[in-house]
Scaffold this motif. Structure first.
Motif, short mmCIF file in Angstrom:
data_model
loop_
_atom_site.label_atom_id
_atom_site.label_comp_id
_atom_site.label_asym_id
_atom_site.label_seq_id
_atom_site.Cartn_x
_atom_site.Cartn_y
_atom_site.Cartn_z
N LYS A 138 0.91 -1.22 0.02
CA LYS A 138 -0.25 0.17 -0.04
C LYS A 138 1.33 1.25 0.09
CE LYS A 138 -4.28 -1.26 1.99
NZ LYS A 138 -5.31 -1.18 3.42
N ALA A 139 2.02 1.66 0.93
CA ALA A 139 2.93 2.49 0.74
C ALA A 139 3.56 2.52 -1.25
CB ALA A 139 4.14 2.12 1.67
N LYS A 140 3.35 4.34 -0.57
CA LYS A 140 4.66 4.54 -1.61
C LYS A 140 6.47 4.28 -1.14
CE LYS A 140 1.71 9.16 -1.87
NZ LYS A 140 2.12 10.12 -1.75
N LEU A 141 7.03 4.51 -3.23
CA LEU A 141 7.83 3.56 -2.83
C LEU A 141 9.09 4.72 -2.52
CD1 LEU A 141 8.49 2.95 -6.33
CD2 LEU A 141 8.82 1.59 -4.76
N SER A 142 8.42 6.16 -2.13
CA SER A 142 9.35 7.09 -1.24
C SER A 142 8.95 6.89 -0.07
CB SER A 142 9.44 8.79 -1.72
OG SER A 142 7.67 9.03 -2.24
N ASP A 143 8.41 6.09 0.44
CA ASP A 143 7.35 6.00 1.76
C ASP A 143 8.56 5.91 2.59
OD1 ASP A 143 5.17 7.48 1.81
OD2 ASP A 143 3.82 5.59 1.47
N VAL A 144 9.27 4.83 2.18
CA VAL A 144 10.64 3.64 3.10
C VAL A 144 11.74 5.13 2.75
CG1 VAL A 144 12.47 1.82 2.31
CG2 VAL A 144 9.87 1.69 2.32
N CYS A 145 12.74 5.05 3.80
CA CYS A 145 13.33 6.04 3.98
C CYS A 145 14.82 4.95 3.05
CB CYS A 145 13.76 5.86 5.22
SG CYS A 145 15.68 6.86 5.96
N GLY A 146 15.41 5.99 2.62
CA GLY A 146 16.54 5.93 1.82
C GLY A 146 15.87 5.67 0.43
N LEU A 147 15.00 5.42 0.00
CA LEU A 147 15.13 5.24 -2.06
C LEU A 147 13.76 6.65 -1.90
CD1 LEU A 147 12.33 2.18 -2.81
CD2 LEU A 147 12.60 4.65 -4.29
N GLY A 148 14.95 8.39 -2.67
CA GLY A 148 14.48 8.77 -3.15
C GLY A 148 13.72 9.52 -3.77
N HIS A 149 13.13 10.55 -4.36
CA HIS A 149 12.45 11.36 -5.39
C HIS A 149 12.87 10.71 -6.56
CE1 HIS A 149 8.52 12.18 -3.15
NE2 HIS A 149 9.63 12.87 -2.40
N ARG A 150 14.40 10.80 -6.49
CA ARG A 150 15.54 10.86 -7.99
C ARG A 150 14.90 8.94 -8.05
NH1 ARG A 150 20.75 12.77 -8.54
NH2 ARG A 150 19.36 15.09 -7.82
N LEU A 151 15.45 8.33 -7.20
CA LEU A 151 15.50 6.93 -7.55
C LEU A 151 13.78 6.03 -7.83
CD1 LEU A 151 17.36 4.53 -7.94
CD2 LEU A 151 16.89 4.02 -4.82
N GLU A 152 12.85 6.87 -6.97
CA GLU A 152 11.64 6.73 -7.82
C GLU A 152 10.85 6.96 -8.55
OE1 GLU A 152 6.72 7.53 -5.02
OE2 GLU A 152 8.48 9.60 -5.36
N LYS A 153 11.11 8.12 -9.60
CA LYS A 153 11.04 8.50 -10.92
C LYS A 153 11.94 7.62 -11.56
CE LYS A 153 11.80 12.23 -13.70
NZ LYS A 153 12.10 13.96 -13.82
N LYS A 154 13.48 7.48 -11.23
CA LYS A 154 13.69 6.17 -12.10
C LYS A 154 12.84 4.76 -12.61
CE LYS A 154 17.37 4.70 -14.44
NZ LYS A 154 17.56 5.26 -16.10
N LEU A 155 12.36 4.42 -11.20
CA LEU A 155 11.84 3.47 -11.10
C LEU A 155 10.32 3.21 -11.63
CD1 LEU A 155 12.02 2.16 -7.26
CD2 LEU A 155 13.28 0.81 -9.50
N PHE A 156 9.91 4.54 -11.96
CA PHE A 156 8.46 5.26 -12.45
C PHE A 156 8.76 4.63 -13.69
CE2 PHE A 156 5.70 7.41 -9.07
CZ PHE A 156 5.61 6.44 -8.47
N SER A 157 9.49 4.72 -14.34
CA SER A 157 10.40 5.01 -15.63
C SER A 157 10.34 3.26 -16.67
CB SER A 157 11.39 5.98 -16.21
OG SER A 157 12.31 5.33 -16.02
N MET A 158 10.74 2.34 -15.39
CA MET A 158 10.82 1.30 -16.16
C MET A 158 9.87 0.90 -15.58
SD MET A 158 14.30 0.43 -13.78
CE MET A 158 14.10 -1.18 -13.98
N GLY A 159 8.57 1.65 -14.61
CA GLY A 159 7.18 0.37 -14.70
C GLY A 159 7.16 0.11 -13.30
N ILE A 160 8.01 0.54 -12.90
CA ILE A 160 8.16 0.03 -11.34
C ILE A 160 7.09 1.58 -10.70
CG2 ILE A 160 9.22 -1.34 -9.29
CD1 ILE A 160 11.27 -1.87 -10.94
N THR A 161 5.65 1.09 -9.61
CA THR A 161 5.29 1.74 -9.48
C THR A 161 5.53 1.54 -7.68
OG1 THR A 161 3.37 1.30 -10.13
CG2 THR A 161 4.04 2.88 -11.42
N ASN A 162 4.97 0.59 -7.69
CA ASN A 162 4.80 0.10 -5.94
C ASN A 162 6.01 -1.01 -5.18
OD1 ASN A 162 4.14 -2.31 -6.72
ND2 ASN A 162 2.09 -1.44 -7.41
N PHE A 163 5.70 -1.47 -4.53
CA PHE A 163 6.46 -2.29 -3.45
C PHE A 163 6.30 -3.49 -4.67
CE2 PHE A 163 7.74 0.69 -1.34
CZ PHE A 163 9.44 1.16 -0.61
#
Length: 412
Positions: A176-201
């Protein structure tokens, strides 16, 4: 199985102001950095309920709520409450890590049996806070078997709530959590994962690690896979175990853009005094000096520059630090106005291993600096200061919200 608590103070800065000033209790409150600042850096529970949050401009906040109280921040006041919070929590376990000015981790694996279990500790901490600090100061508590999940759990029942993540409900919470809700996973890395089609854990856990390596590299692929499973093998860093600082710094954002050389010079001198004082308090000296400047060009374009210089000798006095900082600034030939200034000193070494100066003039400066530090620690910051600081507005030290200077704050 370990039992880790993450304790996070609710709307901390604003709650402290409400506790200190009863007239603010129950009202929407926005904390601003200082008089004349236009951005809210923290909001009270009441302000958050109506859509005012960190980053909201004071103009927008007043549109939403004309009666909002805008209060200049007082980090010394907040830090004094932080220290009381730490003292309260340390009663229930010595295994404590101060994470920021308003949050800490507590390992109660070995102590929970003495306090009627984990729920007993949570209840006692909340009662102690209310009784010893004030009714407006509350904290939310996350419970789990590692730091990562305990921190993820603490905001789930905010404010003043408790939530536990167990092996049984872990995936439900993680997915249920956003990727950036987890400490250590910042918005830049989240954006990179989004571009790969990875939107959640869930999708992060399911993607083959080889595919992940292509997108983020082997190191992050391995780390992200661990995060997707809620795995974290890190230990708490106790106050007494905080590693020695490698550098000291101080930054300041001016209230408006300026080209006034005397103001820039006085501000840099002030910042050098604080950075050097931090080094002395840790009984350290450095020989790398750095300067950062940001501002605007005549066409309105934002610009910035940063330079540093390494010298052969160690220094820990504001005047010596400033001499090099000013040299760096002049070499920049700054082309526009200045809004932000920062100084830092690196390559720190313990003064115990350094050779004392044999020159009488240097020994005299050392004694004078020691005397000034003693007076200022006894009677308050800037009770005694170099006369050159009279040329500008005094800038007092402040606690960083993330406690990035923990090595200095807990040095003694």
């Amino acid at each position: 199985m370990p039992i880790i608590l993450h304790l996070d103070m609710d709307s901390f800065f604003a709650s402290v102001e409400q506790q200190a000033n009863p007239a603010l209790a129950g009202r929407p409150v926005g904390i601003i950095k200082g008089e004349g600042r236009s951005c809210i850096i923290a909001a009270s529970k009441e302000a958050k309920k109506i859509g005012i949050k960190t980053g909201t401009s004071s103009y927008e906040a007043k549109k939403i709520c004309p009666g909002i109280a805008l209060v200049p921040s007082d980090f010394d006041k907040y830090y004094s409450v932080t220290k009381r919070f730490i003292e309260i929590c340390s009663r229930y376990s010595p295994d404590l890590e101060v994470f920021s000015i308003d949050e800490l981790f507590l390992n109660v694996t070995q102590t929970q049996a003495f306090f009627s279990g984990v729920s007993g500790i949570c209840q006692k901490i909340k009662e102690d806070l209310k009784r010893e600090v004030g009714e407006h100061i509350t904290c939310s508590i996350g419970i789990s078997y590692n730091r990562l999940l305990a921190k993820l759990a603490s905001p789930i029942n905010k404010p003043n709530g408790v939530f536990a993540i167990t092996p049984e409900n872990r995936d439900k919470v993680l997915f249920k959590a956003k990727l950036s809700d987890v400490c250590g996973l910042g918005h830049r890395l989240e954006k990179k994962l989004f571009s790969m089609g990875i939107t959640n854990f869930k999708s992060l856990r399911e993607i083959p690690i080889e595919n992940l390596k292509i997108g983020v590299g082997p190191f992050w692929a391995k780390e992200l896979k661990k995060l997707s499973c809620g795995e974290d093998d890190s230990f708490l860093t106790r106050v007494g175990e905080i590693s020695k600082a490698k550098s000291v710094s101080r930054t300041f954002t001016l209230y408006e853009n300026t080209k006034e050389v005397d103001l820039i010079k006085a501000t840099l001198r002030n910042l050098c005094e604080e950075a050097a004082f931090k080094a002395r308090e840790m009984k350290m000296a450095g020989r790398m000096v750095g300067l950062s400047v940001r501002g605007e060009l005549a066409n309105g374009e934002r610009t910035g520059d940063g330079r540093h210089k390494t010298v052969r000798y160690f220094l820990d006095k504001g005047s010596d630090l400033f001499e090099i900082v000013w040299e760096l600034f002049l070499k920049m030939k700054w082309p526009g106005s200045v809004r932000f200034l920062g100084v830092w000193m690196g390559l720190l070494a313990d003064k115990k291993i350094l050779t004392l100066s044999l020159f009488p003039e240097e020994q005299k400066k050392e004694k004078l600096t020691w005397a000034m530090d003693k007076v200022n620690k006894e009677f308050g910051e800037l009770t005694v200061y170099p006369a050159v600081l009279l040329k500008g507005k005094m800038i007092k030290s402040e606690v960083n919200g993330f406690l990035g200077d923990k090595a200095y704050r807990f040095a003694n």
